[in-house]
Design an enzyme around this catalytic site. Structure first.
Site, PDB file in Angstrom:
ATOM      1  N   TYR A 185     -14.986   3.841   8.145  1.00  0.00           N
ATOM      2  CA  TYR A 185     -13.534   3.699   8.372  1.00  0.00           C
ATOM      3  C   TYR A 185     -13.096   4.389   9.674  1.00  0.00           C
ATOM      4  O   TYR A 185     -12.001   3.670  10.428  1.00  0.00           O
ATOM      5  CB  TYR A 185     -12.750   4.568   7.093  1.00  0.00           C
ATOM      6  CG  TYR A 185     -11.496   5.146   7.075  1.00  0.00           C
ATOM      7  CD1 TYR A 185     -10.413   3.700   7.216  1.00  0.00           C
ATOM      8  CD2 TYR A 185     -10.697   6.156   7.325  1.00  0.00           C
ATOM      9  CE1 TYR A 185      -9.058   4.409   7.117  1.00  0.00           C
ATOM     10  CE2 TYR A 185      -9.669   6.429   7.310  1.00  0.00           C
ATOM     11  CZ  TYR A 185      -8.682   5.662   7.352  1.00  0.00           C
ATOM     12  OH  TYR A 185      -7.310   5.770   7.412  1.00  0.00           O
ATOM     13  N   GLY A 193       0.952  -1.279   0.128  1.00  0.00           N
ATOM     14  CA  GLY A 193       0.065   0.132  -0.272  1.00  0.00           C
ATOM     15  C   GLY A 193       0.666   1.239   0.043  1.00  0.00           C
ATOM     16  O   GLY A 193       2.099   1.076  -0.144  1.00  0.00           O
ATOM     17  N   LYS A 248     -11.085   2.706  12.941  1.00  0.00           N
ATOM     18  CA  LYS A 248      -9.837   3.117  13.486  1.00  0.00           C
ATOM     19  C   LYS A 248     -10.054   3.715  14.914  1.00  0.00           C
ATOM     20  O   LYS A 248      -9.232   3.280  15.819  1.00  0.00           O
ATOM     21  CB  LYS A 248      -9.463   4.134  12.699  1.00  0.00           C
ATOM     22  CG  LYS A 248      -8.952   3.755  11.072  1.00  0.00           C
ATOM     23  CD  LYS A 248      -7.959   2.669  11.273  1.00  0.00           C
ATOM     24  CE  LYS A 248      -7.200   2.361   9.951  1.00  0.00           C
ATOM     25  NZ  LYS A 248      -6.126   1.334   9.832  1.00  0.00           N
TER      26      LYS A 248
END
Ligand code: SER
Length: 328
Positions: free
Chosen positions: A140, A11, A144
């Protein structure tokens, strides 16, 4: 830390972190892993395909390689997370739990990549303190924020040496981001050098925290090397380097490419996500506890980005909005 295993190495962060870790600890001491087997070609060195949602495979990799530290970077970002929320939950939280369990079993430290997106719109979004309430509104951000707490839990309950950073939007000329709201700040450079124009999906006045990748990679390594007795905040530390709007970035790029033109076609999903995030976070705790200092501001970052992309000839028509490869 002498041996490191990187999960999600193909990534945007992993590609550069692997290079930095290998320069420091030696090629053979850094195992790069990624869901995509083709990441091996870009990364070179020791590589294994690894799906972080496969707990047995994660444990087997950690057991074989015996890393001092696992850098866990595999995740779906904000836009992809809104498109596929249950998958984001499974990858971002399920994957993390697998990593923490393997680290607990094999006595490894864990680095967790958190984000400015772990905050949400119910708090004042200027200079968000380290301990501000976290009520994110994206899947997301939710994964997190919860991930930070699970990392703390593994430290408190099992003494796993977990540490993490809340990364801002990350800008790099090496590897593309994919599926994030801050991706525009990378795409714009490619488009500016290749075509002299970019259509921005965010409003001109949308201010977000951003960071140039060399600072982000150095921060991750420095945090894992920090004296643990000085860390009152492990998961996860606010770090900041620069804040800008698309309009400010366009003006900075135009200093190098005077004909550059930015147009705007606001994407409602990206705009809503960006509007729910801090305009700036306060990184004073990271500065005090482990000496964090950014090296790049918007001017230094822009100069390097333009120079690198020009040097590469930027034959590329611009970064496509790459969809990250995700487990089925
Ligand atoms: N870069 C991420 C995103 O835009 C934020 O951490 O989704």
């Amino acid at each position: 830390m002498k041996r490191a295993l990187v999960i999600g190495a193909g990534g945007q962060v992993g590609t550069e972190l692997v290079v930095a870790l290998r320069a420091r600890y030696g090629q053979e001491n850094v195992l790069a892993t990624d869901l995509r087997p083709d990441a091996a070609a870009t990364l070179g060195g020791p590589f294994e395909p690894l799906d972080c949602t496969d707990g047995e495979a994660v444990l087997a990799a950690v057991r074989r390689f015996r890393p001092h530290t696992v850098f866990h970077l595999a995740a779906l970002l904000s836009v992809t997370g809104e498109e596929r929320p249950r998958l984001a939950y499974r990858v971002n939280l399920g994957g993390l739990l697998n990593v923490l369990e393997a680290a607990r079993a094999e006595d490894s430290a864990v680095f967790f990549a958190s984000t400015i997106a772990s905050f949400g719109p119910s708090i004042p979004l200027d200079l968000v303190p380290q301990d501000a309430a976290q009520r994110p509104t994206t899947m997301y951000g939710i994964t997190k924020a919860a991930g930070e707490m699970i990392c703390d839990y593994y430290h408190l309950r099992y003494r796993v040496d977990t540490r993490g950073l809340r990364f801002p939007g990350l800008i790099s000329h090496v590897a593309e981001p994919g599926g994030g709201t801050t991706d525009y700040a990378v795409e714009v450079f490619q488009a500016a050098v290749a075509r002299g124009a970019y259509t921005c999906p965010l409003r001109a006045d949308t201010q977000l925290d951003m960071m140039y990748m060399p600072d982000a990679v150095r921060a991750a390594i420095e945090l894992m090397q920090a004296d643990p007795s000085r860390l009152t905040h492990r998961n996860a530390c606010n770090i900041a380097a620069m804040q800008f709007t698309p309009r400010m970035l366009a003006a900075e790029i135009a200093r190098h490419l005077p004909h550059f033109r930015m147009e705007y076609r606001v994407d409602p999903l990206r705009q809503a996500i960006a509007d729910s995030w801090p305009r700036r976070i306060d990184d004073s705790v990271a500065r005090e506890e482990w000496g964090w200092r950014p090296e790049y501001d918007i001017a230094a970052m822009t100069a390097e980005m333009v120079a690198h992309l020009r040097q590469r000839g930027s034959a590329s028509p611009g970064i496509p909005n790459r969809r990250p490869t995700v487990p089925r």
